[in-house]
Write a protein that holds these residues in place. Structure first.
Motif, PDB file in Angstrom:
ATOM      1  N   LEU A  64       0.672  -1.376   0.022  1.00 17.08           N
ATOM      2  CA  LEU A  64      -0.679   0.260   0.028  1.00 17.08           C
ATOM      3  C   LEU A  64       0.210   0.999  -0.280  1.00 17.08           C
ATOM      4  CD1 LEU A  64      -3.454  -1.046   2.683  1.00 17.08           C
ATOM      5  CD2 LEU A  64      -2.839  -0.889   0.223  1.00 17.08           C
ATOM      6  N   GLN A  65       1.603   0.823   0.731  1.00 19.46           N
ATOM      7  CA  GLN A  65       2.811   1.624   0.773  1.00 19.46           C
ATOM      8  C   GLN A  65       3.215   2.314  -0.594  1.00 19.46           C
ATOM      9  OE1 GLN A  65       5.630   1.305   3.485  1.00 19.46           O
ATOM     10  NE2 GLN A  65       3.946   2.816   5.430  1.00 19.46           N
ATOM     11  N   ALA A  66       3.633   1.345  -1.757  1.00 20.34           N
ATOM     12  CA  ALA A  66       4.212   1.800  -2.774  1.00 20.34           C
ATOM     13  C   ALA A  66       3.283   2.124  -3.872  1.00 20.34           C
ATOM     14  CB  ALA A  66       4.779   0.082  -2.901  1.00 20.34           C
ATOM     15  N   LEU A  67       1.936   2.060  -3.375  1.00 18.32           N
ATOM     16  CA  LEU A  67       1.159   2.777  -4.830  1.00 18.32           C
ATOM     17  C   LEU A  67       1.612   3.931  -4.149  1.00 18.32           C
ATOM     18  CD1 LEU A  67      -2.039   0.435  -3.948  1.00 18.32           C
ATOM     19  CD2 LEU A  67      -0.002   1.053  -5.916  1.00 18.32           C
ATOM     20  N   GLY A  68       1.541   4.631  -2.976  1.00 21.39           N
ATOM     21  CA  GLY A  68       1.354   6.121  -3.073  1.00 21.39           C
ATOM     22  C   GLY A  68       0.660   6.834  -2.363  1.00 21.39           C
ATOM     23  N   PRO A  69       0.603   8.029  -1.870  1.00 25.70           N
ATOM     24  CA  PRO A  69      -0.141   8.725  -0.750  1.00 25.70           C
ATOM     25  C   PRO A  69      -2.138   8.924  -1.305  1.00 25.70           C
ATOM     26  CG  PRO A  69       0.847  10.273  -1.241  1.00 25.70           C
ATOM     27  CD  PRO A  69       1.875   9.348  -2.065  1.00 25.70           C
ATOM     28  N   SER A  70      -1.628   9.151  -2.823  1.00 22.94           N
ATOM     29  CA  SER A  70      -3.124   8.956  -3.217  1.00 22.94           C
ATOM     30  C   SER A  70      -4.005   7.878  -3.504  1.00 22.94           C
ATOM     31  CB  SER A  70      -2.843   9.035  -4.700  1.00 22.94           C
ATOM     32  OG  SER A  70      -2.204   8.512  -5.671  1.00 22.94           O
ATOM     33  N   TRP A  71      -3.582   6.708  -3.111  1.00 20.37           N
ATOM     34  CA  TRP A  71      -3.846   5.681  -2.743  1.00 20.37           C
ATOM     35  C   TRP A  71      -4.360   5.152  -0.978  1.00 20.37           C
ATOM     36  CZ3 TRP A  71      -7.394   3.036  -5.897  1.00 20.37           C
ATOM     37  CH2 TRP A  71      -6.734   3.246  -7.968  1.00 20.37           C
ATOM     38  N   LYS A  72      -5.832   5.347  -0.643  1.00 19.96           N
ATOM     39  CA  LYS A  72      -6.503   5.100   0.791  1.00 19.96           C
ATOM     40  C   LYS A  72      -6.969   3.789   0.748  1.00 19.96           C
ATOM     41  CE  LYS A  72      -5.330   9.785   0.977  1.00 19.96           C
ATOM     42  NZ  LYS A  72      -3.696  10.331   1.687  1.00 19.96           N
ATOM     43  N   GLU A  73      -6.378   4.127   2.546  1.00 21.19           N
ATOM     44  CA  GLU A  73      -7.643   3.023   3.218  1.00 21.19           C
ATOM     45  C   GLU A  73      -8.796   3.648   2.949  1.00 21.19           C
ATOM     46  OE1 GLU A  73      -5.676  -0.304   5.176  1.00 21.19           O
ATOM     47  OE2 GLU A  73      -4.419   0.737   5.443  1.00 21.19           O
ATOM     48  N   VAL A  74     -10.158   2.440   2.420  1.00 23.59           N
ATOM     49  CA  VAL A  74     -11.724   2.894   3.199  1.00 23.59           C
ATOM     50  C   VAL A  74     -11.330   2.673   4.582  1.00 23.59           C
ATOM     51  CG1 VAL A  74     -13.714   2.265   2.525  1.00 23.59           C
ATOM     52  CG2 VAL A  74     -11.941   2.417   1.030  1.00 23.59           C
ATOM     53  N   PRO A  75     -11.952   3.458   5.163  1.00 23.77           N
ATOM     54  CA  PRO A  75     -11.974   2.869   5.832  1.00 23.77           C
ATOM     55  C   PRO A  75     -13.678   2.011   7.303  1.00 23.77           C
ATOM     56  CG  PRO A  75     -12.718   5.037   5.898  1.00 23.77           C
ATOM     57  CD  PRO A  75     -12.764   4.459   4.149  1.00 23.77           C
ATOM     58  N   ASP A  76     -14.384   1.684   6.325  1.00 24.15           N
ATOM     59  CA  ASP A  76     -15.624   0.763   7.027  1.00 24.15           C
ATOM     60  C   ASP A  76     -15.891  -0.514   6.126  1.00 24.15           C
ATOM     61  OD1 ASP A  76     -16.585   3.585   7.548  1.00 24.15           O
ATOM     62  OD2 ASP A  76     -17.951   3.706   6.283  1.00 24.15           O
ATOM     63  N   LYS A  77     -14.493  -0.979   5.066  1.00 21.98           N
ATOM     64  CA  LYS A  77     -14.120  -2.070   5.065  1.00 21.98           C
ATOM     65  C   LYS A  77     -12.753  -1.971   4.361  1.00 21.98           C
ATOM     66  CE  LYS A  77     -16.000  -0.936  -0.205  1.00 21.98           C
ATOM     67  NZ  LYS A  77     -17.199  -1.484  -0.629  1.00 21.98           N
ATOM     68  N   ASP A  78     -11.974  -3.166   3.781  1.00 22.92           N
ATOM     69  CA  ASP A  78     -11.247  -4.163   3.741  1.00 22.92           C
ATOM     70  C   ASP A  78     -11.554  -3.747   2.235  1.00 22.92           C
ATOM     71  OD1 ASP A  78      -8.876  -4.766   3.452  1.00 22.92           O
ATOM     72  OD2 ASP A  78      -8.981  -6.548   4.260  1.00 22.92           O
ATOM     73  N   ALA A  79     -10.824  -2.008   1.341  1.00 22.76           N
ATOM     74  CA  ALA A  79     -10.835  -2.104   0.463  1.00 22.76           C
ATOM     75  C   ALA A  79      -9.338  -0.220   0.387  1.00 22.76           C
ATOM     76  CB  ALA A  79     -12.216  -1.642   0.201  1.00 22.76           C
ATOM     77  N   ILE A  80      -9.159  -0.406  -1.273  1.00 26.27           N
ATOM     78  CA  ILE A  80      -8.407   1.150  -1.051  1.00 26.27           C
ATOM     79  C   ILE A  80      -9.165   1.477  -1.824  1.00 26.27           C
ATOM     80  CG2 ILE A  80      -6.283   0.097  -0.563  1.00 26.27           C
ATOM     81  CD1 ILE A  80      -5.216  -0.216  -3.617  1.00 26.27           C
TER      82      ILE A  80
END
Length: 138
Positions: free
Chosen positions: A48-64
């Protein structure tokens, strides 16, 4: 996996070094877990860090998630067309929402119950297509 990176125009150069891993280690790790969830939190965090800061984890589910911005509807549609072809080749389809020049994408592997290597690979491809569809912005 290499075929997907090449079809996305990334090749092995699309894998950036992350944390203490070289791109070769990251590539081997991604190849071994192509259809599986991450083995542990370290691999997930690194990916997830390799994707960079523009990709965020979704708070309510296991997703980006990422919101892409384009100059107009035509550029957004071009991006979505490229991303759709890559998703079809991977047999991994995103959740997305489009209004004019904005495309919001959410990636998760429903079969596995969360974010997997498939999501990371599709996210990388989408980042490449964003640059191709928006040459003046990047």
């Amino acid at each position: 996996m290499l075929g997907i990176y090449r079809s996305a125009g990334l090749g092995l150069k699309g894998l950036k070094p992350i944390c203490s891993r070289s791109w070769r280690q990251t590539y081997r790790l991604a190849s071994s877990y192509e259809h599986e969830t991450f083995v542990g939190p370290d691999e997930r965090l690194d990916a997830l860090q390799a994707l960079g800061p523009s990709w965020k984890e979704v708070p309510d589910k296991d997703a980006i998630e990422k919101t892409f911005h384009f100059s107009d509807f035509s550029a957004a549609w071009g991006f979505m067309s490229r991303a759709a072809l890559a998703a079809e080749k991977m047999n991994h389809h995103p959740e997305w929402f489009n209004v004019y020049g904005t495309v919001r994408v959410t990636l998760t592997t429903h079969k596995e119950g969360g974010v997997t290597w498939k999501d990371v690979k599709l996210a990388r491809a989408m980042d490449t297509y964003e640059k191709e569809s928006n040459p003046t912005i990047h």
